[in-house]
Design a protein around this motif. Sequence first.
Motif, PDB file in Angstrom:
ATOM      1  N   ILE A 124      50.254 -27.371  37.922  1.00  0.00           N
ATOM      2  CA  ILE A 124      49.565 -27.483  39.296  1.00  0.00           C
ATOM      3  C   ILE A 124      50.503 -27.421  40.487  1.00  0.00           C
ATOM      4  CG2 ILE A 124      47.751 -28.258  40.989  1.00  0.00           C
ATOM      5  CD1 ILE A 124      46.442 -29.235  37.967  1.00  0.00           C
ATOM      6  N   CYS A 125      51.280 -28.120  40.244  1.00  0.00           N
ATOM      7  CA  CYS A 125      52.305 -28.359  41.947  1.00  0.00           C
ATOM      8  C   CYS A 125      53.310 -27.595  41.742  1.00  0.00           C
ATOM      9  CB  CYS A 125      52.625 -29.853  41.592  1.00  0.00           C
ATOM     10  SG  CYS A 125      51.396 -30.859  41.845  1.00  0.00           S
ATOM     11  N   TYR A 216      48.585 -37.436  39.119  1.00  0.00           N
ATOM     12  CA  TYR A 216      47.450 -37.091  39.660  1.00  0.00           C
ATOM     13  C   TYR A 216      47.394 -36.976  41.272  1.00  0.00           C
ATOM     14  CZ  TYR A 216      45.110 -36.216  34.918  1.00  0.00           C
ATOM     15  OH  TYR A 216      45.085 -35.721  34.082  1.00  0.00           O
ATOM     16  N   ILE A 217      48.041 -38.064  41.639  1.00  0.00           N
ATOM     17  CA  ILE A 217      48.054 -38.183  43.237  1.00  0.00           C
ATOM     18  C   ILE A 217      48.783 -36.891  43.634  1.00  0.00           C
ATOM     19  CG2 ILE A 217      49.144 -39.379  45.330  1.00  0.00           C
ATOM     20  CD1 ILE A 217      48.543 -41.962  43.850  1.00  0.00           C
ATOM     21  N   SER A 218      49.765 -36.428  43.035  1.00  0.00           N
ATOM     22  CA  SER A 218      50.569 -35.247  43.447  1.00  0.00           C
ATOM     23  C   SER A 218      49.625 -34.187  43.067  1.00  0.00           C
ATOM     24  CB  SER A 218      51.663 -35.197  42.506  1.00  0.00           C
ATOM     25  OG  SER A 218      52.655 -33.915  42.836  1.00  0.00           O
ATOM     26  N   ILE A 219      48.826 -34.048  42.142  1.00  0.00           N
ATOM     27  CA  ILE A 219      47.775 -32.878  41.815  1.00  0.00           C
ATOM     28  C   ILE A 219      46.828 -32.947  42.921  1.00  0.00           C
ATOM     29  CG2 ILE A 219      46.017 -32.145  40.423  1.00  0.00           C
ATOM     30  CD1 ILE A 219      47.780 -33.015  37.934  1.00  0.00           C
ATOM     31  N   LEU A 220      46.304 -34.236  43.143  1.00  0.00           N
ATOM     32  CA  LEU A 220      45.241 -34.057  44.400  1.00  0.00           C
ATOM     33  C   LEU A 220      45.880 -33.856  45.875  1.00  0.00           C
ATOM     34  CD1 LEU A 220      42.578 -35.111  45.364  1.00  0.00           C
ATOM     35  CD2 LEU A 220      43.715 -37.403  45.964  1.00  0.00           C
ATOM     36  N   CYS A 221      47.176 -34.085  46.088  1.00  0.00           N
ATOM     37  CA  CYS A 221      47.556 -33.685  47.362  1.00  0.00           C
ATOM     38  C   CYS A 221      47.953 -31.934  47.521  1.00  0.00           C
ATOM     39  CB  CYS A 221      49.169 -34.154  47.418  1.00  0.00           C
ATOM     40  SG  CYS A 221      48.884 -35.953  47.872  1.00  0.00           S
ATOM     41  N   THR A 222      48.230 -31.459  46.084  1.00  0.00           N
ATOM     42  CA  THR A 222      48.550 -30.013  45.788  1.00  0.00           C
ATOM     43  C   THR A 222      47.054 -29.464  46.194  1.00  0.00           C
ATOM     44  OG1 THR A 222      50.584 -30.319  44.551  1.00  0.00           O
ATOM     45  CG2 THR A 222      49.180 -28.136  44.425  1.00  0.00           C
ATOM     46  N   VAL A 223      46.150 -29.881  45.562  1.00  0.00           N
ATOM     47  CA  VAL A 223      44.805 -29.274  45.489  1.00  0.00           C
ATOM     48  C   VAL A 223      44.190 -29.302  46.917  1.00  0.00           C
ATOM     49  CG1 VAL A 223      42.270 -29.513  44.563  1.00  0.00           C
ATOM     50  CG2 VAL A 223      44.205 -29.929  42.890  1.00  0.00           C
ATOM     51  N   LEU A 224      44.365 -30.225  47.686  1.00  0.00           N
ATOM     52  CA  LEU A 224      43.839 -30.228  49.079  1.00  0.00           C
ATOM     53  C   LEU A 224      44.533 -29.275  50.005  1.00  0.00           C
ATOM     54  CD1 LEU A 224      43.652 -34.333  49.709  1.00  0.00           C
ATOM     55  CD2 LEU A 224      41.728 -32.668  49.339  1.00  0.00           C
ATOM     56  N   ARG A 225      45.610 -28.632  49.431  1.00  0.00           N
ATOM     57  CA  ARG A 225      46.389 -27.762  50.049  1.00  0.00           C
ATOM     58  C   ARG A 225      45.682 -26.471  49.987  1.00  0.00           C
ATOM     59  NH1 ARG A 225      50.729 -31.199  49.781  1.00  0.00           N
ATOM     60  NH2 ARG A 225      51.625 -29.985  48.129  1.00  0.00           N
ATOM     61  N   MET A 226      44.870 -26.207  48.824  1.00  0.00           N
ATOM     62  CA  MET A 226      44.591 -24.911  48.170  1.00  0.00           C
ATOM     63  C   MET A 226      43.418 -24.330  49.172  1.00  0.00           C
ATOM     64  SD  MET A 226      43.907 -25.505  44.278  1.00  0.00           S
ATOM     65  CE  MET A 226      45.455 -25.736  42.916  1.00  0.00           C
ATOM     66  N   CYS A 227      43.718 -23.144  49.458  1.00  0.00           N
ATOM     67  CA  CYS A 227      42.851 -22.256  50.393  1.00  0.00           C
ATOM     68  C   CYS A 227      41.469 -21.872  49.577  1.00  0.00           C
ATOM     69  CB  CYS A 227      43.326 -20.879  50.858  1.00  0.00           C
ATOM     70  SG  CYS A 227      44.877 -21.179  51.591  1.00  0.00           S
ATOM     71  N   SER A 228      41.377 -21.783  48.369  1.00  0.00           N
ATOM     72  CA  SER A 228      40.145 -21.488  47.691  1.00  0.00           C
ATOM     73  C   SER A 228      39.579 -22.685  47.189  1.00  0.00           C
ATOM     74  CB  SER A 228      40.425 -20.601  46.376  1.00  0.00           C
ATOM     75  OG  SER A 228      39.223 -20.363  45.666  1.00  0.00           O
ATOM     76  N   ALA A 229      38.304 -22.601  47.839  1.00  0.00           N
ATOM     77  CA  ALA A 229      37.187 -23.756  47.343  1.00  0.00           C
ATOM     78  C   ALA A 229      36.860 -24.033  46.093  1.00  0.00           C
ATOM     79  CB  ALA A 229      35.804 -23.605  48.421  1.00  0.00           C
ATOM     80  N   ARG A 234      37.573 -26.367  40.690  1.00  0.00           N
ATOM     81  CA  ARG A 234      37.601 -26.379  39.490  1.00  0.00           C
ATOM     82  C   ARG A 234      38.588 -27.537  38.807  1.00  0.00           C
ATOM     83  NH1 ARG A 234      39.204 -21.643  39.267  1.00  0.00           N
ATOM     84  NH2 ARG A 234      41.503 -21.864  39.267  1.00  0.00           N
ATOM     85  N   VAL A 235      39.545 -27.597  39.898  1.00  0.00           N
ATOM     86  CA  VAL A 235      40.677 -28.643  39.405  1.00  0.00           C
ATOM     87  C   VAL A 235      40.274 -30.022  39.511  1.00  0.00           C
ATOM     88  CG1 VAL A 235      43.187 -29.493  40.177  1.00  0.00           C
ATOM     89  CG2 VAL A 235      42.593 -27.206  40.155  1.00  0.00           C
TER      90      VAL A 235
END
Length: 319
Positions: A124-125, A216-229, A234-235
Amino acid sequence: MEGNQTQIEFILLGITDSPLAQTPLFMLFLLIYIVTLVGNFGIITLVWVSPSLHTPMYFFLTHFAFTDICYSTVISPRMLADLLAEDKTISFTGCMMQFLMFSFFAISECHLLAVMAYDRHVAICQPLLYVTIISSRVCWQLVASSYLFAFLSAIVYTWCVFGGSFCGPNRIDHFFCDVVPVLKLVCSDTYSSEMLIFAFVTINVVGMSIVILLSYISILCTVLRMCSAQSRARVFHTCASHLTAVSIYFGSAFFMYLQPSSNHRSLDKVASIFYAMVTPILNPFVYTLRNKEVKGALVKCRRRLFNSWQHRRVVSSRT
């Protein structure tokens, strides 16, 4: 270990001493064990026959399913037999081997959970570098190192628990040979053994939980930067499912092994049931059956089986 200890027999007191509860518990835990075997063997078979699932994530999942099968099998058959049997004795060697095998597979699962979290972190990251970082060689190295460290840790645990002198009571207040109830029967001083066990449990349980948490903290930070809701949802859905299983497993392990032996009470058996029986049955549902790739592979396998059956039926009708 003293030579005469091989002649010792222990008595497992089991989950309950109530005759009325034993048969219902037997049926419940037998069902749980059967579903655990079917679910985890199903994961292994599905990944093996589906080329679309020949990826690092599902490679780790097959090993994870394998450890679920093994460490559940180390405990469940004996526990089921004891629920209906009057003679619940187990030899010193049998008790030691049960503890050794359970420790090995339980620790392997801790490390594999961390490996799987790291795999999702890279996917993911760092998606562009995923194939390079998580190569086939790296996959085998991560799995092999998990098994190797688990084996070494299990040897240390077993030596600490069974290396003392057993000269008093032989009744183990548990449904399998676990650390705390067996150490209570040791006549010699167990302080150094308990400290060594505590140190290795800290390395395995706390260390791997930190790896999972950071991943999972790293994944969370990456997900929050995603443009698509939709991508974020999904993540988040996948991570929440994974973290539920991780929390049950590590939470019960923390409760059992990272508190002073004087604090252990009857709830230990409940915690042991969670990580020895409940977690293995949940994992197939959490990690695969809620996954679109797995559902797609199941549909394709069902279609292939149906087409193969139809073909054989046509051939047999012609002959």
